[in-house]
Design an enzyme around this catalytic site. Structure first.
Site, PDB file in Angstrom:
ATOM      1  N   HIS A 392       1.047  -1.164  -0.138  1.00  0.00           N
ATOM      2  CA  HIS A 392      -0.083  -0.253   0.035  1.00  0.00           C
ATOM      3  C   HIS A 392       0.700   1.543   0.026  1.00  0.00           C
ATOM      4  CE1 HIS A 392      -3.712   2.370   1.192  1.00  0.00           C
ATOM      5  NE2 HIS A 392      -2.460   3.156   1.873  1.00  0.00           N
ATOM      6  N   GLU A 393       2.012   1.617   1.481  1.00  0.00           N
ATOM      7  CA  GLU A 393       2.371   2.554   0.889  1.00  0.00           C
ATOM      8  C   GLU A 393       3.341   2.531  -0.091  1.00  0.00           C
ATOM      9  OE1 GLU A 393       2.064   4.657   2.708  1.00  0.00           O
ATOM     10  OE2 GLU A 393       0.572   3.373   4.328  1.00  0.00           O
ATOM     11  N   HIS A 396       1.700   4.704  -2.578  1.00  0.00           N
ATOM     12  CA  HIS A 396       2.123   6.146  -2.824  1.00  0.00           C
ATOM     13  C   HIS A 396       3.117   6.209  -2.770  1.00  0.00           C
ATOM     14  CE1 HIS A 396      -1.794   6.221  -0.575  1.00  0.00           C
ATOM     15  NE2 HIS A 396      -1.169   5.830   0.220  1.00  0.00           N
ATOM     16  N   HIS A 399       3.746   6.847  -7.242  1.00  0.00           N
ATOM     17  CA  HIS A 399       2.750   7.744  -7.455  1.00  0.00           C
ATOM     18  C   HIS A 399       4.241   8.764  -7.320  1.00  0.00           C
ATOM     19  CE1 HIS A 399      -1.449   9.354  -7.852  1.00  0.00           C
ATOM     20  NE2 HIS A 399      -0.586   9.538  -9.228  1.00  0.00           N
TER      21      HIS A 399
END
Length: 606
Positions: A392-393, A396, A399
């Protein structure tokens, strides 16, 4: 750090190789202090530009160049200080740095309060001409977004007053963080392995235990701390909501929610569609809780049972390096560049890996224009959820990596609405990869259960939080004081609505509404639910497509702040202005519940 570690080390005891390297921001606190002096000198120059912006495109560009350089430095200063503080929230030196840059930022904001009013005073015809000038190429989107705010920009004097009081806006959230992460002493828990410290981080581990007595004991001990401080925490949250409402009214927004959604150009109907769509699918959620009750063979499903493993005999230990390999393999569909950059960062010094005393709980990614896209983790080898958190991180961070390399500074920063797509997209790919790699029904059941719980937490639970924020702000706007009793009563109604008839709630269960840190950043959590809905749709599209679908996804990652989020997601292939992606996400959850039942019926018949 071994997962057999029973004590939480001090920050000074953590090996450097397990921490992030902030040197791309600053090599030391001393260098940071020197740069702060440079930043303060730049603040002194701000008034010299006042009155010049409308003279010519060159004058406006000169100011914007200066403002860009100052903001890049300010971002570096802010990120470094905040990251250092998150390492140990009780460390006075880092808290001093945060205080200094917060004060300097407020001073800069006050000194530049004239900027937007002066830009908006430029005649429309003149601004159109300015925007065609070659020096404006990097500022087109930035200026267009300022112009959108024309109805809500006040006079120079009023903007200066607002900027001066901005320093105090974060006090309720900061006080909540210090109280719950530093001052709270949750005590120790007696486990089969001996006494273990209870903390914000270990709470989730104990709640996943197959020992129901341990879960009950953990739950009651954890919430007893919040019960002892419930009036103080309620006052902090009430103060935060009041500030949201006051700020919206000052600027003339119809509500605090309207103000919060305006920067992303997201209609309030998107928010309401989310609550309505999820609310219409609560029967599936209730069916899942009923299934959980049957699997665990419970006479009563209690609040401390919702994270218990459905397959107690399945254990999975994953070291940091193993987790990085697992995530990398799952994301291979995104190509060599994406995987190699992410893997290099995670095995290198992007991430602050493990818990230490005073460290901020949870996890986050902090990607800036200058430094690495840093990741804070409190990674535990015996928690499969932390592997998903790492994916998940990492979403981020990648991105941020693409956005910073594809856009000028003034338009590189994407919105949280978009961020939650990139992160949950990675989680979905990880789940599908892990499921494909096993044909063992026990392991499949374990993975499906974990994925259902993750989707429940991201889609249903965050929507419940979003509904709570809507209710509390509407109460404040309607003149109802947010006392501890009112907050608890409203939260209990939502617990009953979302958990359904099989859940037996405790008297202290509604204290959960007082422990959610995201509530101090109002109208943020709904983006988790919309994000996972978009991510599921895009995962289907990328995995089921070819080069075009993958490139569409990279178009989205590289957009940064160059598009509004709804437009960026449309470019990637999903329309979030429609409730359909949310309905589809709820159906995915329903299919997971169906598969759980199918596997369990098969096991029962054998």
């Amino acid at each position: 750090m071994s997962n057999n570690e029973h004590t939480i080390p001090a920050r000074s005891e953590v090996p450097g190789s397990e921490t992030w390297d902030l040197s791309k921001l600053f090599t030391s606190d001393e260098e940071w202090n020197s740069a702060l002096l440079d930043f303060e000198k730049m603040i002194e120059r701000i008034p010299s530009f006042q009155g010049t912006l409308g003279k010519s495109a060159e004058h406006l560009a000169d100011y914007l160049d200066f403002s860009r350089d100052m903001e890049i430095l300010g971002e570096r200063l802010g990120y470094y200080a905040q990251l250092r503080q998150s390492e140990d929230e009780g460390d006075s030196a880092s808290r001093t740095m945060v205080g200094k840059i917060t004060m300097a930022g407020a001073k800069a904001g006050a000194a530049a309060a004239w900027q937007n009013p002066e830009i908006l005073d430029i005649a429309e015809k003149d601004m159109e001409a300015f925007l065609t000038h070659e020096k404006m190429a990097d500022y087109l989107i930035y200026l267009q977004r300022i112009i959108r705010y024309r109805p809500y920009i006040l006079s120079d004097k009023e903007e200066r007053i607002i900027a001066l009081q901005a320093e105090g806006e974060g006090i309720p959230g900061d006080a909540f963080s210090v109280l719950t992460n530093v001052d709270f002493n949750f005590g120790t828990i007696e486990t089969k392995e001996g006494k273990r410290p209870l903390s914000q981080s270990t709470f989730s581990v104990f709640m996943e235990s197959d020992d129901r007595d341990l879960r009950k004991k953990t739950y009651n001990m954890f919430y007893s701390c919040f019960d002892a401080h419930k009036t103080t925490i309620a006052a902090l949250y009430s103060g935060s909501v009041k500030q949201d409402v006051i700020n919206a009214r000052i600027r003339g927004y119809s509500s605090a929610r309207a103000k919060a959604l305006f920067p992303d150009n997201v209609s309030e109907t998107v928010y309401d569609n989310l609550i309505s769509a999820v609310g219409g699918k609560l029967g599936t959620l209730h069916r899942y809780y009923s299934l959980r009750k049957r699997i665990l063979k419970l006479n009563e499903l209690r609040h401390w049972d919702v994270y218990a493993p459905l397959v107690p005999n399945v254990k999975k230990t994953t070291s940091w390096n193993e987790a990085v390999d697992l995530v990398s393999n799952a994301l291979s569909v995104l190509g060599d560049e994406y995987v190699s950059v992410l893997k290099g960062g995670l095995l290198g010094r992007w991430a602050d890996r493990y818990e230490n005393k005073g460290k901020r709980s949870g996890a986050f990614s902090a990607g800036s224009f200058t430094g690495d896209p840093y990741i804070l983790m409190n990674y535990k080898n015996d928690s499969i959820r932390d592997v998903f958190t790492l994916a998940h991180e990492g979403g981020h961070s990648m991105h941020s990596w693409y956005a910073a390399r594809s856009n000028p500074f003034m338009s590189y920063n994407y919105t949280i609405f978009e961020a939650e797509v990139a992160s949950t997209f990675n989680e979905e790919l990880l789940f599908r990869y892990m499921l494909k790699e096993t044909d063992n029904n026990d392991i499949r059941l374990y993975l499906i259960n974990k994925h259902a719980d993750e989707l429940l937490a991201t889609l249903y639970r965050q929507t419940m939080f979003a509904e709570y924020e809507k209710i509390t702000h509407e109460l404040e706007e309607g003149g109802t004081p947010l006392t501890v009793d009112i907050l608890r009563a409203e939260y209990r109604k939502l617990l009953e609505k979302y958990f359904g008839p099989d859940m037996v709630l405790e008297e202290i269960s509604d204290l959960e509404g007082l422990r959610i840190p995201h509530f101090y950043r109002a109208f943020y959590v709904y983006k988790y639910a919309t994000g996972v809905s978009a991510a599921l749709a895009l995962a289907d599209r990328v995995l089921g497509g070819g080069a075009k679908e993958r490139e569409d996804y990279f178009t989205f990652l590289k957009s940064g702040g160059s598009r509004f989020p709804i437009e960026a997601l449309k470019a990637a292939g999903v329309d979030m202005s429609s409730p359909e992606p949310v309905n589809a996400a709820c159906d995915v959850f329903g299919s997971l519940v169906d598969e759980l039942e199918s596997i369990l019926n098969l096991k029962k018949s054998i």
